[in-house]
Design a protein around this motif. Structure first.
Motif, PDB file in Angstrom:
ATOM      1  N   ASN A 182      -5.632  -9.252  -8.402  1.00  0.00           N
ATOM      2  CA  ASN A 182      -5.761  -9.970  -7.128  1.00  0.00           C
ATOM      3  C   ASN A 182      -7.084 -10.708  -6.936  1.00  0.00           C
ATOM      4  O   ASN A 182      -7.128 -11.717  -6.255  1.00  0.00           O
ATOM      5  N   THR A 203       0.828  -1.201   0.000  1.00  0.00           N
ATOM      6  CA  THR A 203       0.000   0.000   0.000  1.00  0.00           C
ATOM      7  C   THR A 203       0.866   1.255   0.000  1.00  0.00           C
ATOM      8  O   THR A 203       0.653   2.185  -0.788  1.00  0.00           O
ATOM      9  N   GLN A 235       0.777  -9.281  -6.500  1.00  0.00           N
ATOM     10  CA  GLN A 235       0.285 -10.656  -6.650  1.00  0.00           C
ATOM     11  C   GLN A 235       1.172 -11.514  -7.545  1.00  0.00           C
ATOM     12  O   GLN A 235       1.119 -12.738  -7.473  1.00  0.00           O
TER      13      GLN A 235
HETATM   14  C1  LIG Z   1      -2.246  -7.003  -0.923  1.00  0.00           C
HETATM   15  C2  LIG Z   1      -2.141  -6.073  -2.074  1.00  0.00           C
HETATM   16  C3  LIG Z   1      -1.687  -4.753  -1.901  1.00  0.00           C
HETATM   17  C4  LIG Z   1      -1.379  -4.187  -0.552  1.00  0.00           C
HETATM   18  O1  LIG Z   1      -0.187  -4.703   0.011  1.00  0.00           O
HETATM   19  P1  LIG Z   1       0.041  -4.575   1.605  1.00  0.00           P
HETATM   20  O2  LIG Z   1       1.469  -5.007   1.784  1.00  0.00           O
HETATM   21  O3  LIG Z   1      -0.934  -5.491   2.248  1.00  0.00           O
HETATM   22  O4  LIG Z   1      -0.172  -3.147   1.952  1.00  0.00           O
HETATM   23  C5  LIG Z   1      -1.578  -3.950  -3.025  1.00  0.00           C
HETATM   24  N1  LIG Z   1      -1.876  -4.417  -4.236  1.00  0.00           N
HETATM   25  C6  LIG Z   1      -2.306  -5.667  -4.461  1.00  0.00           C
HETATM   26  C7  LIG Z   1      -2.614  -6.130  -5.841  1.00  0.00           C
HETATM   27  C8  LIG Z   1      -2.469  -6.539  -3.385  1.00  0.00           C
HETATM   28  O5  LIG Z   1      -2.922  -7.768  -3.600  1.00  0.00           O
END
Ligand SMILES: *Cc1c(COP(=O)(O)O)cnc(C)c1O
Length: 394
Positions: A161, A82, A189
């Motif tokens: 995702n 994030t 992902q």
């Molecule tokens: C899980 C995810 C995120 C966020 O990652 P975090 O490390 O949980 O903040 C961003 N983009 C995608 C596509 C995700 O699957």
């Protein structure tokens, strides 16, 4: 493997939510342990303790870089996917504001990208949200058509995702390069699952997250191509080339590095194994349960990713019943906010409501075996018939 695959009552336990998060591998935990107490130094310190921590961070940086064909200096550690998405998008938008105010993204991005773009719209930027086809696939031609003189950033994800479709980032990268527009890819992902080469794919910025690939939570990285400039989003020190202030999460970074090293080493074999399990699960469900549809692209999809819609019933009720049988999956009609709106991804793909509401995501990982898949295929049909018997929709 009793603790992992069976609970005390002897019911099999099958974790099928690896796109939400993964367990930390033993090797990764082993690599991290020394950096909590023994080698606890601050990497910015000049003494022996500091130098040991710095060496560990730089070693991890090289391992992360190696997974995606980058140079170590191009890796900026963050608190996760994030934050890396935020740094890439806000950092580019504000740095290039004098050059233009237009961003291009898609309607199927993760909320870390979409909500960041929406916030930028409130701050005066313009954003194009590209449509997708019925498989959730973005058309590179749409990207090219959307580019204007004002376009400063294209941000498109690699592995989707929710439905698992792999987006054509290489083609989009060529377009971005040709037009001189910065190109960001959320590869949370796909990293560690399928090959990524940032040079070959013409990627300028790329997001990764440790906890989606058997590393610890709370650590991730942004690849920043040499020469690409960003406005830092956290200020307070010269850490991470001045792009991300704050004392480094040394144990987390070390664990992330080890997770990347292992993923690279095992990728050819593991992605084949997962693909076989994935196709066994998809085939098993579609063959044994009528009125089921695979969501996402049938072949251009992540090796561990399954998303299926069950007509006439709610994904949520399937999940609750699977949970009672020891199976952990997730659904696209997340009603966490109390609203029963189906996911923005399924809606963007044009799924009719009765299919969008009945979607279940099952994402495989290292701990899953053929027996796990066969167990799921054996418990699902009675769950679905029971729910359909009670359903008012059919
Ligand atoms: C899980 C995810 C995120 C966020 O990652 P975090 O490390 O949980 O903040 C961003 N983009 C995608 C596509 C995700 O699957």
């Amino acid at each position: 493997m009793t603790s992992d695959s069976e609970n005390k009552a002897g019911v099999r336990r099958v974790y099928l939510d690896h796109s939400a998060t993964t367990p930390v591998r033993a090797e990764v935990m082993g690599a991290m342990m020394p950096y909590f107490a023994g080698q606890f130094g601050n990497p910015s310190s000049i003494h022996r303790w500091g130098r040991e921590a710095r060496a560990a961070v730089e070693d991890a940086r090289a391992k992360v870089a190696s997974l995606i064909g980058a140079a170590p200096q191009e890796i900026i550690f963050t608190s996760g996917g994030t934050e890396a998405d935020n740094l890439a998008i806000r950092g580019t938008a504000w740095h290039k504001r004098s050059k233009g105010n237009h961003l291009i993204t898609s309607s199927v991005e993760h909320h870390a990208v979409l909500h960041t773009c929406e916030t930028l719209e409130k701050e005066g930027f313009k954003v194009t949200y590209l449509p997708v086809d019925k498989y959730g696939m973005i058309d590179p031609e749409d990207v090219e058509k959307a580019i204007t003189d004002e376009t400063i950033l294209i941000t498109i994800m690699h592995g989707q995702n929710e439905v698992g479709t792999i987006e054509p980032v290489r083609e989009i990268g060529q377009i971005a390069r040709r037009h001189g527009v910065t190109f960001h890819v959320d590869a949370v992902q796909s990293a560690g699952k399928i090959p990524i080469d940032v040079s070959d794919m013409n990627i300028d910025l790329l997001t990764m997250s440790s906890h989606k690939m058997y590393g610890p939570k709370g650590v991730g990285a942004l690849y920043v191509r040499k020469g690409v400039r960003l406005s830092p989003q956290a200020t307070g020190g010269s850490h991470e080339r001045g792009l991300r202030a704050g004392t480094e999460n040394v144990p987390g970074i070390v664990g992330f590095g080890e997770a990347c090293r292992l993923a690279k080493e095992e990728m050819p074999e593991e992605s084949l194994r997962l693909t076989r399990l994935r196709d066994r699960l998809i085939g098993g469900i579609l063959d044994s349960i009528p009125d089921t549809v695979l969501n996402g692209h049938p072949t251009i999809r992540l090796p561990h990713h399954v998303n299926i819609s069950f007509k006439f019933i709610e994904g949520e009720s399937i999940l609750l019943n699977l949970d009672l049988m020891g199976i952990g999956a997730s659904s696209g009609s997340a009603c966490t906010s109390g609203s029963l709106e189906p996911s923005h991804v399924l809606l963007a793909m044009g799924l009719p409501h009765e299919l969008a509401h009945g979607s279940v995501r099952m994402t495989l990982g290292k701990g899953n075996s053929e027996e796990d898949i066969d167990y799921v295929i054996s418990v699902l049909p009675p769950i679905v018939s029971k729910l359909r018997d009670m359903s008012v929709f059919r």
